[in-house]
Design a protein around this motif. Structure first.
Motif, mmCIF file in Angstrom:
data_model
loop_
_atom_site.group_PDB
_atom_site.id
_atom_site.type_symbol
_atom_site.label_atom_id
_atom_site.label_comp_id
_atom_site.label_asym_id
_atom_site.label_seq_id
_atom_site.Cartn_x
_atom_site.Cartn_y
_atom_site.Cartn_z
ATOM 1 N N GLY A 1 41.993 64.821 -40.699
ATOM 2 C CA GLY A 1 40.851 64.366 -39.899
ATOM 3 C C GLY A 1 39.613 64.157 -40.749
ATOM 4 N N LEU B 1 38.867 58.821 -35.725
ATOM 5 C CA LEU B 1 39.502 60.024 -35.192
ATOM 6 C C LEU B 1 40.278 59.696 -33.919
ATOM 7 N N LEU C 1 46.159 60.809 -36.005
ATOM 8 C CA LEU C 1 46.158 62.151 -36.609
ATOM 9 C C LEU C 1 47.542 62.778 -36.541
ATOM 10 N N THR D 1 36.257 67.652 -33.619
ATOM 11 C CA THR D 1 35.105 67.152 -34.381
ATOM 12 C C THR D 1 34.181 68.303 -34.758
#
Length: 181
Positions: free
Chosen positions: A13, A25, A30, A52
């Motif tokens: 990430g 993202l 991911l 995040t």
């Protein structure tokens, strides 16, 4: 430090954010890069906002480690330049925080991440520019240089040659300012 089960997610990430900012993202991407399913992501992070937040916390730890390493630099060239190349991903992550600083969380992290690095760089910066008796001026120029740096730096130009040229231009500008005073 022992790696946790979340670390591969954070590292991937972090790289995605460094390259593409927050729009990079995507949970599916991911999961594919970590070679896990999307439900594994949700098990560890609940949602992209929680993820995040953990990326930002990781970035703050990285910036403190970079600041510690910067304190051992003796000169801009080659010491600091080699350090900047080594922490390229961190710089690009920070660049996206700056770009997206209209998000208050990103702005706060950008400012917090820069503070220890700026403090670590100020002595070497002041000496390199010959501003030992003008530390306030050196700090102002450092802040302007950092702002300008993030406007110009990219994944492709963050090289030894570009950094040498960039810092040489800053030195020339300071010398020209000193002569005109």
């Amino acid at each position: 430090m022992k790696e946790t089960i979340k670390d591969p997610w954070i590292k991937i990430g972090y790289d995605l954010f460094a390259n593409d900012g927050p729009k990079g993202l995507k949970i599916e991407l991911l999961a594919r890069k970590v070679a896990k399913n999307k439900s594994s992501f949700y098990h560890h992070f609940a949602d992209i906002e929680v993820f995040t937040d953990q990326l930002l916390a990781y970035h703050l730890k990285q910036s403190k480690a970079i600041a510690e390493e910067a304190m051992s630099c003796k000169a801009i060239d080659p010491d600091l330049i080699h350090l900047l190349i080594k922490v390229k991903t961190d710089i690009l992550f920070n660049r996206h925080l700056r770009i997206h600083r209209d998000n208050p969380v990103f702005k706060k992290c950008f400012l917090e991440a820069n503070r220890p690095v700026e403090e670590a760089l100020l002595p070497i910066w002041t000496a390199a520019l010959g501003l030992n008796t003008k530390k306030n001026l050196a700090k102002i120029i450092l802040n302007l240089t950092i702002e300008n740096f993030y406007l110009q730096v990219t994944d492709t130009n963050l090289t030894y040659e570009w950094l040498v040229s960039y810092f040489d231009e800053i030195k020339k500008m300071v010398v020209a300012m000193e002569i005109s005073n």
